[in-house]
Design a protein around this motif. Structure first.
Motif, PDB file in Angstrom:
ATOM      1  N   LEU A   1     -65.983   4.082  46.072  1.00 28.71           N
ATOM      2  CA  LEU A   1     -64.679   4.756  46.024  1.00 28.71           C
ATOM      3  C   LEU A   1     -63.550   3.741  45.980  1.00 28.71           C
ATOM      4  N   VAL A   2     -63.619   2.746  46.852  1.00 29.84           N
ATOM      5  CA  VAL A   2     -62.579   1.712  46.880  1.00 29.84           C
ATOM      6  C   VAL A   2     -62.591   0.905  45.581  1.00 29.84           C
ATOM      7  N   ALA A   3     -63.800   0.564  45.105  1.00 27.51           N
ATOM      8  CA  ALA A   3     -63.903  -0.234  43.880  1.00 27.51           C
ATOM      9  C   ALA A   3     -63.379   0.530  42.673  1.00 27.51           C
ATOM     10  N   SER A   4     -63.735   1.813  42.559  1.00 28.59           N
ATOM     11  CA  SER A   4     -63.274   2.590  41.406  1.00 28.59           C
ATOM     12  C   SER A   4     -61.763   2.801  41.459  1.00 28.59           C
ATOM     13  N   LEU A   5     -61.219   3.058  42.651  1.00 28.37           N
ATOM     14  CA  LEU A   5     -59.773   3.224  42.786  1.00 28.37           C
ATOM     15  C   LEU A   5     -59.055   1.934  42.442  1.00 28.37           C
ATOM     16  N   THR A   6     -59.544   0.824  42.962  1.00 28.37           N
ATOM     17  CA  THR A   6     -58.930  -0.474  42.669  1.00 28.37           C
ATOM     18  C   THR A   6     -58.965  -0.773  41.181  1.00 28.37           C
ATOM     19  N   LEU A   7     -60.101  -0.494  40.545  1.00 25.16           N
ATOM     20  CA  LEU A   7     -60.240  -0.743  39.115  1.00 25.16           C
ATOM     21  C   LEU A   7     -59.269   0.110  38.308  1.00 25.16           C
ATOM     22  N   LYS A   8     -59.166   1.394  38.647  1.00 17.24           N
ATOM     23  CA  LYS A   8     -58.260   2.292  37.923  1.00 17.24           C
ATOM     24  C   LYS A   8     -56.805   1.860  38.080  1.00 17.24           C
ATOM     25  N   LEU A   9     -56.421   1.524  39.308  1.00 16.54           N
ATOM     26  CA  LEU A   9     -55.035   1.108  39.546  1.00 16.54           C
ATOM     27  C   LEU A   9     -54.730  -0.207  38.849  1.00 16.54           C
ATOM     28  N   TRP A  10     -55.680  -1.115  38.865  1.00 15.47           N
ATOM     29  CA  TRP A  10     -55.481  -2.416  38.212  1.00 15.47           C
ATOM     30  C   TRP A  10     -55.329  -2.256  36.702  1.00 15.47           C
ATOM     31  N   LEU A  11     -56.205  -1.449  36.093  1.00 20.16           N
ATOM     32  CA  LEU A  11     -56.132  -1.240  34.652  1.00 20.16           C
ATOM     33  C   LEU A  11     -54.839  -0.524  34.270  1.00 20.16           C
ATOM     34  N   ALA A  12     -54.460   0.500  35.034  1.00 16.94           N
ATOM     35  CA  ALA A  12     -53.219   1.217  34.744  1.00 16.94           C
ATOM     36  C   ALA A  12     -52.017   0.291  34.895  1.00 16.94           C
ATOM     37  N   GLY A  13     -52.034  -0.565  35.911  1.00 17.05           N
ATOM     38  CA  GLY A  13     -50.947  -1.524  36.087  1.00 17.05           C
ATOM     39  C   GLY A  13     -50.848  -2.493  34.916  1.00 17.05           C
ATOM     40  N   ARG A  14     -51.988  -2.952  34.421  1.00 14.93           N
ATOM     41  CA  ARG A  14     -51.996  -3.823  33.237  1.00 14.93           C
ATOM     42  C   ARG A  14     -51.373  -3.099  32.038  1.00 14.93           C
ATOM     43  N   GLN A  15     -51.760  -1.832  31.858  1.00 11.90           N
ATOM     44  CA  GLN A  15     -51.237  -1.076  30.728  1.00 11.90           C
ATOM     45  C   GLN A  15     -49.717  -0.895  30.825  1.00 11.90           C
ATOM     46  N   VAL A  16     -49.239  -0.553  32.001  1.00 13.68           N
ATOM     47  CA  VAL A  16     -47.796  -0.379  32.193  1.00 13.68           C
ATOM     48  C   VAL A  16     -47.056  -1.672  31.871  1.00 13.68           C
ATOM     49  N   ARG A  17     -47.521  -2.775  32.416  1.00 16.46           N
ATOM     50  CA  ARG A  17     -46.840  -4.061  32.199  1.00 16.46           C
ATOM     51  C   ARG A  17     -46.900  -4.485  30.733  1.00 16.46           C
ATOM     52  N   HIS A  18     -48.056  -4.275  30.096  1.00 18.23           N
ATOM     53  CA  HIS A  18     -48.215  -4.711  28.706  1.00 18.23           C
ATOM     54  C   HIS A  18     -47.328  -3.890  27.782  1.00 18.23           C
ATOM     55  N   VAL A  19     -47.309  -2.573  27.972  1.00 15.85           N
ATOM     56  CA  VAL A  19     -46.483  -1.718  27.119  1.00 15.85           C
ATOM     57  C   VAL A  19     -45.004  -2.014  27.341  1.00 15.85           C
ATOM     58  N   ALA A  20     -44.592  -2.166  28.588  1.00 12.66           N
ATOM     59  CA  ALA A  20     -43.187  -2.450  28.887  1.00 12.66           C
ATOM     60  C   ALA A  20     -42.765  -3.807  28.324  1.00 12.66           C
ATOM     61  N   ARG A  21     -43.668  -4.781  28.376  1.00  9.97           N
ATOM     62  CA  ARG A  21     -43.351  -6.124  27.897  1.00  9.97           C
ATOM     63  C   ARG A  21     -43.139  -6.154  26.381  1.00  9.97           C
ATOM     64  N   HIS A  22     -43.794  -5.234  25.653  1.00 13.42           N
ATOM     65  CA  HIS A  22     -43.680  -5.214  24.192  1.00 13.42           C
ATOM     66  C   HIS A  22     -42.779  -4.084  23.695  1.00 13.42           C
ATOM     67  N   ARG A  23     -41.960  -3.541  24.594  1.00 12.82           N
ATOM     68  CA  ARG A  23     -41.101  -2.418  24.230  1.00 12.82           C
ATOM     69  C   ARG A  23     -39.957  -2.823  23.311  1.00 12.82           C
ATOM     70  N   ALA A  24     -39.498  -4.030  23.400  1.00  8.24           N
ATOM     71  CA  ALA A  24     -38.255  -4.427  22.740  1.00  8.24           C
ATOM     72  C   ALA A  24     -38.382  -4.598  21.230  1.00  8.24           C
ATOM     73  N   ALA A  25     -39.597  -4.744  20.711  1.00 11.84           N
ATOM     74  CA  ALA A  25     -39.752  -5.002  19.273  1.00 11.84           C
ATOM     75  C   ALA A  25     -40.962  -4.271  18.729  1.00 11.84           C
ATOM     76  N   VAL A  26     -40.822  -3.745  17.514  1.00 14.61           N
ATOM     77  CA  VAL A  26     -41.938  -3.090  16.841  1.00 14.61           C
ATOM     78  C   VAL A  26     -42.927  -4.160  16.387  1.00 14.61           C
ATOM     79  N   PRO A  27     -44.224  -3.964  16.602  1.00 18.23           N
ATOM     80  CA  PRO A  27     -45.204  -4.946  16.118  1.00 18.23           C
ATOM     81  C   PRO A  27     -45.036  -5.199  14.622  1.00 18.23           C
ATOM     82  N   ALA A  28     -45.277  -6.433  14.210  1.00 23.81           N
ATOM     83  CA  ALA A  28     -45.022  -6.820  12.820  1.00 23.81           C
ATOM     84  C   ALA A  28     -45.754  -5.934  11.826  1.00 23.81           C
ATOM     85  N   ALA A  29     -46.971  -5.515  12.162  1.00 24.10           N
ATOM     86  CA  ALA A  29     -47.771  -4.706  11.245  1.00 24.10           C
ATOM     87  C   ALA A  29     -47.153  -3.335  10.985  1.00 24.10           C
TER      88      ALA A  29
END
Length: 427
Positions: free
Chosen positions: A19-47
């Motif tokens: 339970l602790v491992a799955s919760l930690t994994l989910k929160l960690w992955l969601a946190g990565r996604q939030v930070r990554h999306v927010a970090r690339h918000r300012a510009a449209v990808p070149a493609a």
């Protein structure tokens, strides 16, 4: 003594660790996604610089982050609720209350059905705030929600009624099988569950779905002729082509096949037809036909049925072990059947462990999507499919910049950049 046993048993420690491992994994992955999306918000990808505006890209980023933040709260809350049901004694208390009050009045089967119903009702009430906030705040904020409170209440009432009419008899049948067919009850229960799932594939498109949405025959004769010609080329037969009033509830667009055997039908959301050209609709349908041609649905059904058989076989063994109940915070009944209790406990615990196989299912699904895209390119113009996917990403506010690890873990469809890179570049 019961609490001491629960604290000492290896299953208690294994469950707590998972339970602790799955919760930690989910929160960690969601946190990565939030930070990554927010970090690339300012510009449209070149493609996508020539096809996606900055405003569209930022809307998708903000929508993704808003959903993830709500998901973080929901995940933490559901883990706390799970702990409350199990090791903190919530299910044990509910079971004791109903055993004392309901069993003398309604007997063993009535008590067990009441336990399942009470658990489902409490769980639904606990999830209700998140559902309401998602629909009337997050979806509303980004312009996707079309539901009124009245329509939401009507859907909830219909869903509850269906649960009683369909789920009640199924639950009663499974409980009867568990109590009457001996040590191989899990095999007969699997047969009943599998039969019910197949029946729902037949009933859903013609009986259940029309309770929630209106389905009308596709009115555009030219598009209808193109679609029928495509299906004929692909060897696919359907009972009909229908347009669903998806815009009553949401601004999201989609198309899908549903049903089994003679009940198969093709369904287009009205939002999809309003957004795509006939060429693009044909390409999207060709993609869906790719799933049919590669037998993806049948393969997934075999996996699901196989997994459910293995799970029920495991439950068949666990349900006969007193330590299974005690180790998870529940005192087994001495003067009443434990069948409903075992079903609930297994249903609570299994998702914790299945979290760790999520990437395997996601990888298989993404591979199927690439295969369906390749089939669509052979049957229609791949550039039309690429244009359609870009429009659908825009309409559904799908982020173009997901965190790679999060996408590998969760995404059932390839990220937009990977998917479009495998298709002809739209003009």
């Amino acid at each position: 003594m019961h609490d001491t046993l629960a604290a000492a048993h290896p299953l208690t420690l294994l469950f707590a660790f998972a339970l602790v491992a799955s919760l930690t994994l989910k929160l960690w992955l969601a946190g990565r996604q939030v930070r990554h999306v927010a970090r690339h918000r300012a510009a449209v990808p070149a493609a996508f610089a020539e096809t996606v505006s900055l405003a569209q890209h930022q809307k998708a980023a903000d929508y993704t982050v808003a959903k993830l933040r709500l998901g973080l709260l929901a995940t933490a809350f559901s883990s706390a609720v799970l702990l409350g049901w199990t090791l903190l004694g919530g299910l044990d208390a509910l079971n004791g209350l109903l055993r004392e009050t309901v069993q003398p009045l309604l007997g063993d089967l009535g008590y067990q059905l009441a336990l399942l119903a009470a658990f489902a009702l409490i769980g639904g009430l606990l999830d209700l705030p998140f559902d309401l906030y998602s629909t009337f705040r997050v979806e509303q904020r980004f312009g996707f929600n079309r539901m009124t409170v009245r329509l939401w209440l009507a859907d909830a009432a219909k869903g509850l009624l269906l649960a009683l009419l369909l789920g009640g008899p199924l639950a009663a049948a499974v409980l009867w099988i568990m109590g009457s067919t001996g040590g191989l009850w899990w095999l007969w229960a699997w047969c009943a569950w599998t039969g019910f799932q197949l029946l729902m594939l037949v009933l859903y498109p013609t009986v259940i779905a029309p309770l929630f949405n209106r389905f009308q025959p596709l009115p555009d004769e030219s598009l209808k002729a193109r679609v029928q010609a495509l299906m004929q080329r692909c060897g696919f037969a359907a009972k009909g082509l229908f347009v669903m009033d998806g815009s009553r509830r949401s601004g999201h667009a989609n198309a899908y096949f549903t049903g089994l055997g003679a009940a198969k039908r093709v369904v287009f959301f009205d939002t999809l037809l309003n957004r795509l050209t006939p060429d693009e609709v044909e390409a999207v349908l060709a993609h869906e036909l790719g799933h049919f041609k590669h037998r993806h649905v049948q393969k997934r059904m075999v996996v699901i049925f196989g997994f459910s058989l293995a799970a029920l076989a495991l439950l068949g063994w666990l349900s006969a072990q007193p330590w299974f109940y005690a180790a998870l915070g529940v005192a087994p009944n001495l003067d009443a059947p434990n069948d409903a209790l075992a079903l609930l406990m297994f249903g609570l615990v299994l998702p914790v462990f299945s979290t760790f196989v999520t990437p395997l299912a996601s990888r298989s699904s993404r591979r199927h999507e690439f295969q369906a895209d390749a089939f669509a390119c052979a049957q229609a113009d791949g550039r039309d499919l690429a244009r359609a996917l870009l429009k659908l990403h825009e309409d559904n506010a799908g982020t173009l910049t997901p965190d790679p690890l999060y996408a590998r873990f969760y995404y059932s469809h390839p990220p937009a950049a990977e998917r479009l890179a495998a298709l002809p570049r739209p003009a």
